[in-house]
Write a protein that holds these residues in place. Structure first.
Motif, mmCIF file in Angstrom:
data_model
loop_
_atom_site.group_PDB
_atom_site.id
_atom_site.type_symbol
_atom_site.label_atom_id
_atom_site.label_comp_id
_atom_site.label_asym_id
_atom_site.label_seq_id
_atom_site.Cartn_x
_atom_site.Cartn_y
_atom_site.Cartn_z
ATOM 1 N N ARG A 18 1.032 -1.315 0.258
ATOM 2 C CA ARG A 18 -0.115 0.080 0.033
ATOM 3 C C ARG A 18 1.027 1.068 0.005
ATOM 4 O O ARG A 18 0.575 2.273 -0.597
ATOM 5 C CB ARG A 18 -0.902 -0.061 1.152
ATOM 6 C CG ARG A 18 -1.895 1.173 1.276
ATOM 7 C CD ARG A 18 -2.950 0.970 2.371
ATOM 8 N NE ARG A 18 -4.024 1.924 2.259
ATOM 9 C CZ ARG A 18 -3.939 3.362 2.794
ATOM 10 N NH1 ARG A 18 -2.665 3.469 3.062
ATOM 11 N NH2 ARG A 18 -4.661 3.967 2.568
ATOM 12 N N LEU A 19 1.953 1.253 0.583
ATOM 13 C CA LEU A 19 2.801 2.273 1.085
ATOM 14 C C LEU A 19 3.576 2.705 -0.593
ATOM 15 O O LEU A 19 3.552 3.943 -1.065
ATOM 16 C CB LEU A 19 4.035 2.138 1.809
ATOM 17 C CG LEU A 19 4.998 3.206 1.971
ATOM 18 C CD1 LEU A 19 4.288 4.536 2.628
ATOM 19 C CD2 LEU A 19 6.117 2.786 3.199
ATOM 20 N N GLY A 20 3.861 1.649 -1.301
ATOM 21 C CA GLY A 20 4.368 1.742 -2.595
ATOM 22 C C GLY A 20 3.487 2.122 -3.710
ATOM 23 O O GLY A 20 3.776 2.981 -4.377
ATOM 24 N N GLY A 21 2.069 1.666 -3.586
ATOM 25 C CA GLY A 21 0.996 2.300 -4.282
ATOM 26 C C GLY A 21 0.851 3.749 -4.133
ATOM 27 O O GLY A 21 0.550 4.423 -5.072
ATOM 28 N N GLN A 22 0.909 4.332 -2.705
ATOM 29 C CA GLN A 22 0.617 5.620 -2.463
ATOM 30 C C GLN A 22 1.859 6.449 -3.207
ATOM 31 O O GLN A 22 1.748 7.764 -3.628
ATOM 32 C CB GLN A 22 0.567 6.053 -1.133
ATOM 33 C CG GLN A 22 -0.671 5.350 -0.453
ATOM 34 C CD GLN A 22 -0.738 5.479 1.031
ATOM 35 O OE1 GLN A 22 0.299 5.564 1.719
ATOM 36 N NE2 GLN A 22 -2.055 5.679 1.542
ATOM 37 N N LYS A 23 3.043 5.947 -3.179
ATOM 38 C CA LYS A 23 4.306 6.838 -3.750
ATOM 39 C C LYS A 23 4.530 6.548 -5.103
ATOM 40 O O LYS A 23 4.983 7.462 -5.912
ATOM 41 C CB LYS A 23 5.554 6.291 -2.942
ATOM 42 C CG LYS A 23 5.656 6.382 -1.768
ATOM 43 C CD LYS A 23 6.779 6.051 -1.003
ATOM 44 C CE LYS A 23 7.123 6.090 0.292
ATOM 45 N NZ LYS A 23 8.239 5.668 0.941
ATOM 46 N N GLY A 24 3.759 5.711 -5.772
ATOM 47 C CA GLY A 24 4.134 5.447 -7.229
ATOM 48 C C GLY A 24 3.756 6.522 -8.289
ATOM 49 O O GLY A 24 4.572 6.803 -9.196
ATOM 50 N N GLY A 25 2.574 6.874 -8.165
ATOM 51 C CA GLY A 25 2.180 8.187 -9.218
ATOM 52 C C GLY A 25 2.847 9.247 -8.869
ATOM 53 O O GLY A 25 3.444 9.932 -9.861
ATOM 54 N N ILE A 26 2.948 9.569 -7.918
ATOM 55 C CA ILE A 26 4.099 10.963 -7.540
ATOM 56 C C ILE A 26 5.369 10.941 -7.961
ATOM 57 O O ILE A 26 5.790 11.818 -8.553
ATOM 58 C CB ILE A 26 3.979 11.024 -5.891
ATOM 59 C CG1 ILE A 26 2.314 11.278 -5.297
ATOM 60 C CG2 ILE A 26 4.689 12.285 -5.481
ATOM 61 C CD1 ILE A 26 2.333 11.369 -3.919
ATOM 62 N N ALA A 27 6.019 9.868 -7.567
ATOM 63 C CA ALA A 27 7.168 9.467 -8.334
ATOM 64 C C ALA A 27 7.502 9.621 -9.746
ATOM 65 O O ALA A 27 8.155 10.159 -10.288
ATOM 66 C CB ALA A 27 7.915 8.128 -7.813
ATOM 67 N N ARG A 28 6.076 8.906 -10.515
ATOM 68 C CA ARG A 28 6.396 9.091 -11.712
ATOM 69 C C ARG A 28 6.073 10.466 -12.274
ATOM 70 O O ARG A 28 6.553 10.594 -13.324
ATOM 71 C CB ARG A 28 5.235 7.926 -12.329
ATOM 72 C CG ARG A 28 5.171 7.948 -13.908
ATOM 73 C CD ARG A 28 4.147 6.740 -14.313
ATOM 74 N NE ARG A 28 4.272 6.677 -15.741
ATOM 75 C CZ ARG A 28 3.084 6.441 -16.662
ATOM 76 N NH1 ARG A 28 2.106 6.235 -16.045
ATOM 77 N NH2 ARG A 28 3.438 6.204 -17.751
ATOM 78 N N LYS A 29 5.084 10.979 -11.813
ATOM 79 C CA LYS A 29 4.840 12.293 -12.162
ATOM 80 C C LYS A 29 6.130 13.401 -12.029
ATOM 81 O O LYS A 29 6.342 14.021 -13.018
ATOM 82 C CB LYS A 29 3.793 12.873 -11.195
ATOM 83 C CG LYS A 29 3.524 14.323 -11.787
ATOM 84 C CD LYS A 29 2.339 14.945 -10.963
ATOM 85 C CE LYS A 29 2.181 16.575 -11.363
ATOM 86 N NZ LYS A 29 1.148 17.140 -10.108
ATOM 87 N N ALA A 30 6.947 13.069 -11.103
ATOM 88 C CA ALA A 30 7.969 13.757 -10.914
ATOM 89 C C ALA A 30 9.452 13.335 -11.927
ATOM 90 O O ALA A 30 9.923 14.373 -12.277
ATOM 91 C CB ALA A 30 8.690 13.831 -9.470
ATOM 92 N N ALA A 31 9.058 12.417 -12.405
ATOM 93 C CA ALA A 31 10.099 11.783 -13.580
ATOM 94 C C ALA A 31 9.740 12.139 -14.669
ATOM 95 O O ALA A 31 10.532 12.157 -15.753
ATOM 96 C CB ALA A 31 10.143 10.398 -13.204
ATOM 97 N N LEU A 32 8.797 12.568 -15.062
ATOM 98 C CA LEU A 32 8.006 12.830 -16.597
ATOM 99 C C LEU A 32 8.129 14.271 -16.585
ATOM 100 O O LEU A 32 7.885 15.057 -15.859
ATOM 101 C CB LEU A 32 6.580 12.219 -16.814
ATOM 102 C CG LEU A 32 6.532 10.728 -16.733
ATOM 103 C CD1 LEU A 32 5.278 10.296 -16.756
ATOM 104 C CD2 LEU A 32 7.228 10.071 -17.527
ATOM 105 N N THR A 33 8.188 14.629 -17.862
ATOM 106 C CA THR A 33 8.088 16.150 -18.390
ATOM 107 C C THR A 33 6.788 16.484 -18.648
ATOM 108 O O THR A 33 5.962 15.623 -18.624
ATOM 109 C CB THR A 33 9.157 16.427 -19.633
ATOM 110 O OG1 THR A 33 8.263 15.743 -20.640
ATOM 111 C CG2 THR A 33 10.661 15.984 -19.515
ATOM 112 N N PRO A 34 6.394 17.796 -18.511
ATOM 113 C CA PRO A 34 5.102 18.124 -18.899
ATOM 114 C C PRO A 34 4.564 17.459 -20.210
ATOM 115 O O PRO A 34 3.382 16.953 -20.359
ATOM 116 C CB PRO A 34 5.098 19.609 -18.893
ATOM 117 C CG PRO A 34 6.245 19.837 -18.020
ATOM 118 C CD PRO A 34 7.276 18.943 -18.254
ATOM 119 N N GLU A 35 5.435 17.364 -21.121
ATOM 120 C CA GLU A 35 5.130 17.080 -22.518
ATOM 121 C C GLU A 35 4.938 15.505 -22.548
ATOM 122 O O GLU A 35 3.874 15.023 -23.186
ATOM 123 C CB GLU A 35 6.293 17.494 -23.469
ATOM 124 C CG GLU A 35 6.528 18.624 -23.626
ATOM 125 C CD GLU A 35 7.325 19.425 -22.859
ATOM 126 O OE1 GLU A 35 7.984 18.735 -21.985
ATOM 127 O OE2 GLU A 35 7.311 20.608 -22.710
#
Length: 77
Positions: free
Chosen positions: A42-59
């Motif tokens: 559950r902890l990993g699931g909560q972090k996953g989307g935030i970490a992915r968003k930080a790694a991607l550019t807006p484009e």
């Protein structure tokens, strides 16, 4: 008549009745899971989307969103 808890569907109820009729102990799903693993997952699931968003550019995020919208509204393409 046997009253069933609201959390059981008809198949789960049938299994519970069969277990009681054959004097088997009913098994709960909660006891089958390792609580530590559940919490870590559950902890990993909560972090996953935030970490992915930080790694991607807006484009990149925009392109992913466009693909998702296309799949959602035009599933045959």
């Amino acid at each position: 008549m046997v009253t069933r808890p609201k959390s059981l569907d008809i198949n789960q109820l049938a299994k519970r009745i069969l277990d009681e009729a054959t004097e088997d102990e009913p098994k709960t799903q909660a006891s089958a899971k390792n609580q530590a693993a559940v919490e870590l997952g559950r902890l990993g699931g909560q972090k996953g989307g935030i970490a992915r968003k930080a790694a991607l550019t807006p484009e990149q995020r925009s392109e992913i969103a466009k693909k998702a919208a296309t799949k959602r509204w035009m599933p045959n393409q």
